[in-house]
Enzyme design. Structure first.
Site, PDB file in Angstrom:
ATOM      1  N   GLY A 142      11.048  -4.019   2.377  1.00 42.47           N
ATOM      2  CA  GLY A 142      10.524  -4.523   1.124  1.00 42.47           C
ATOM      3  C   GLY A 142       9.316  -5.413   1.365  1.00 42.47           C
ATOM      4  N   CYS A 143       8.544  -5.671   0.309  1.00 44.67           N
ATOM      5  CA  CYS A 143       7.319  -6.458   0.465  1.00 44.67           C
ATOM      6  C   CYS A 143       7.621  -7.927   0.747  1.00 44.67           C
ATOM      7  CB  CYS A 143       6.437  -6.308  -0.772  1.00 44.67           C
ATOM      8  SG  CYS A 143       7.294  -6.578  -2.343  1.00 44.67           S
ATOM      9  N   TYR A 144       8.531  -8.518  -0.011  1.00 45.21           N
ATOM     10  CA  TYR A 144       8.914  -9.903   0.272  1.00 45.21           C
ATOM     11  C   TYR A 144       9.508 -10.050   1.678  1.00 45.21           C
ATOM     12  CZ  TYR A 144       8.389 -11.886  -4.494  1.00 45.21           C
ATOM     13  OH  TYR A 144       7.912 -12.374  -5.681  1.00 45.21           O
TER      14      TYR A 144
END
Length: 336
Positions: A142-144
């Site tokens: 995921g980006c986070y």
């Protein structure tokens, strides 16, 4: 030269994958699979193969790799009913957790392919490069978690942490995808700022699930929504178990990431900027120590659609096939 397919090509991530792969020197054929042909019209001038999403099975023997840019649970349903491709990179959360029951607990979706899950590698190249080289299936982070894990990894690796870390992370609205809602229309985003999914964001479990492989630390993760389209800025606060200087921390981060083509460690007391990584696969990190509280303060900036999704997926593809890791990704930021 390889041939690739993008299933879910009309979303933000699917379109970024297409943009990157069109300039990739080792990709000779790109097939787009989507149920939203109006969104795919911008690519028709490039004479790409564009088909309905369900038709991807007809190309399983013809393509070397599939990118699946779908919503959570969608790939599980597709692969449960059809043949699994020889190689794929999944950009959803369907294969990010080694324990299928953990995925079910967090996402409320039963994991129907535990046998495939056993062969999946978590695709964070800076940490799992050796495993990615030998993998058939990749779970793109995921980006986070990408920004958070890369920010905290050196501290845990070197055993400098104590207690729990606070990750205060902000994202542009593109992280919510292109499906319209009251939360992402311009009138509600412009000149606004807010926290969301407070103490209940799915990426907290993903972050902790990954970092436990190389050390132990609990994470308090608070996501917030920036009035911008793309970009992630993470401020990470980590208690230290010994007194160290900002200069020592800078040298430690620089040494650990010295061979990473997409990570730039900035000098202490400087801040990364979203605008300077916008449209790139770069990660800008700064690390310093607050002597008053004996906390490390780490700042990380990435583009959520590139290093946080499509660019990292292509980076993983490059590693899988033995290409230069920077192939197709060596572009400058969209600045100003």
């Amino acid at each position: 030269m390889i041939r690739v397919g993008i299933v879910g090509a009309s979303g933000y991530v699917g379109q970024e994958l297409t943009r990157i792969l069109l300039r990739h020197g080792k990709v000779e054929k790109i097939c787009l699979f989507t149920d939203h042909f109006d969104s795919a019209d911008i690519f028709r001038s490039h004479k790409l193969i564009i088909r309905e999403r369900k038709d991807y099975q007809e190309y399983v023997d013809d393509l070397d790799l599939f990118f699946f840019a779908l919503g959570n649970g969608e790939l599980l349903k597709i692969l449960s009913e059809n043949r699994v491709p020889e190689r794929f990179i999944d950009l959803s959360a369907d294969f990010r957790f080694k324990n299928p029951y953990e995925y079910e607990r967090i996402y409320g979706i039963k994991h129907t392919l535990p046998n495939v899950l056993e062969e999946v590698v978590y695709g964070l190249p800076e940490i799992f490069r050796k495993e990615i080289k030998k993998a058939k299936y990749i779970a793109n982070p995921g980006c986070y978690p990408t920004a958070s894990i890369l920010g905290i990894y050196p501290l845990i690796k070197e055993g400098k942490t104590f207690g729990s870390a606070i990750i205060d992370a902000k994202s542009g609205i593109s992280g919510a995808g292109r499906k319209p809602s009251d939360k992402n229309i311009y009138g509600n985003i412009a000149e606004n700022f807010q926290a969301y999914s407070i103490l209940n964001h799915r990426h907290q479990s993903e972050i902790e699930n990954v970092i436990k492989e190389f050390g132990y630390i609990k994470v308090l993760f608070v996501p917030q929504l920036l009035p911008t389209f793309r970009g992630i800025f993470a401020s990470i606060y980590v208690p230290l178990n010994e007194e160290i200087s900002s200069e020592y921390l800078f040298e430690m981060y620089t040494n650990i990431y010295k061979d990473e083509p997409f990570i730039k460690v900035l000098p202490p007391f400087t801040s990364p900027e979203i605008k300077k990584v916008r449209g790139t696969n770069w990660v800008f990190i700064s690390a310093q120590v607050d002597k008053n509280t004996k906390n490390a303060l780490i700042f990380v900036a990435i583009d959520n659609l590139i290093k946080g999704a499509a660019g990292q997926a292509v980076q993983n593809m490059n590693i899988m096939f033995g290409f230069s890791e920077e192939e197709g990704l060596d572009f400058l930021p969209l600045y100003p």
